[in-house]
Design a protein around this motif. Structure first.
Motif, short mmCIF file in Angstrom:
data_model
loop_
_atom_site.label_atom_id
_atom_site.label_comp_id
_atom_site.label_asym_id
_atom_site.label_seq_id
_atom_site.Cartn_x
_atom_site.Cartn_y
_atom_site.Cartn_z
N UNK A 286 0.80 -1.22 0.00
CA UNK A 286 0.00 0.00 0.00
C UNK A 286 0.83 1.28 0.00
N UNK A 287 2.16 1.16 0.11
CA UNK A 287 3.00 2.35 0.18
C UNK A 287 4.23 2.21 -0.71
N UNK A 288 4.79 3.36 -1.09
CA UNK A 288 6.07 3.42 -1.81
C UNK A 288 7.06 4.15 -0.92
N UNK A 289 8.33 3.86 -1.13
CA UNK A 289 9.39 4.46 -0.33
C UNK A 289 10.33 5.24 -1.25
N UNK B 246 18.61 15.15 2.25
CA UNK B 246 19.20 14.56 3.47
C UNK B 246 19.31 13.04 3.42
N UNK B 247 18.64 12.39 2.45
CA UNK B 247 18.74 10.94 2.32
C UNK B 247 17.78 10.16 3.19
N UNK C 46 6.98 16.12 1.06
CA UNK C 46 7.77 16.99 1.92
C UNK C 46 8.52 16.12 2.92
N UNK C 47 9.82 16.25 2.95
CA UNK C 47 10.64 15.47 3.89
C UNK C 47 10.37 15.95 5.31
N UNK C 48 10.10 15.02 6.24
CA UNK C 48 9.81 15.43 7.62
C UNK C 48 11.04 15.95 8.37
#
Length: 129
Positions: A92-95, A101-102, A117-119
């Motif tokens: 259900x998700x993509x990474x 920042x990697x 948006x990167x947390x």
């Protein structure tokens, strides 16, 4: 069984490093059988003896420190493989990795092109989910 408890009383016992040494010994033994060279089979006795030495050792603190050093080397390798397995099972998700920042960011699948948006660093980047 009581005799085993008496023998092992005050001894270190088996830990992750001992199990790894035992596995290495078994692998070397099996690999040494196929080409019919006895060098690897003989070499497999070294990790086996170290495993027994660690198991029956009375110097618990030193064996514990050795195991901690082994785990500091082994855990990052193990966690890398676990994360890859978990991600491959996630339907259900993509990474995606943040280009700045990697950091790995998880987003839901099937939403088309989205702005992520990167947390950590608040970098925005567009990817297809």
């Amino acid at each position: 069984m009581d005799w085993l408890r008496r023998v092992m009383n005050g001894r270190y016992g088996v830990d992750q490093l001992s199990i790894a040494l035992l596995i290495i010994s078994v692998i070397l033994t099996i690999v040494g059988i196929f080409p019919n060279t006895h060098f690897l089979s003989t070499l497999s006795l070294i990790p086996l003896f170290i495993c027994y030495f660690r198991t029956f050792s009375r110097n618990i603190r030193k064996r514990y420190d050795e195991n901690q050093k082994f785990l500091s080397f082994w855990n990052p390798i193990r966690n890398t493989f676990r994360k890859k397995v978990e991600r491959s099972k996630d339907k259900t998700h993509r990474y995606y990795k943040c280009p700045k920042c990697g950091k790995t960011v998880r987003v839901p699948k099937g939403k088309g092109k989205i702005c992520i948006t990167c947390p950590i660093c608040k970098e925005e980047f567009i990817r297809k989910s």
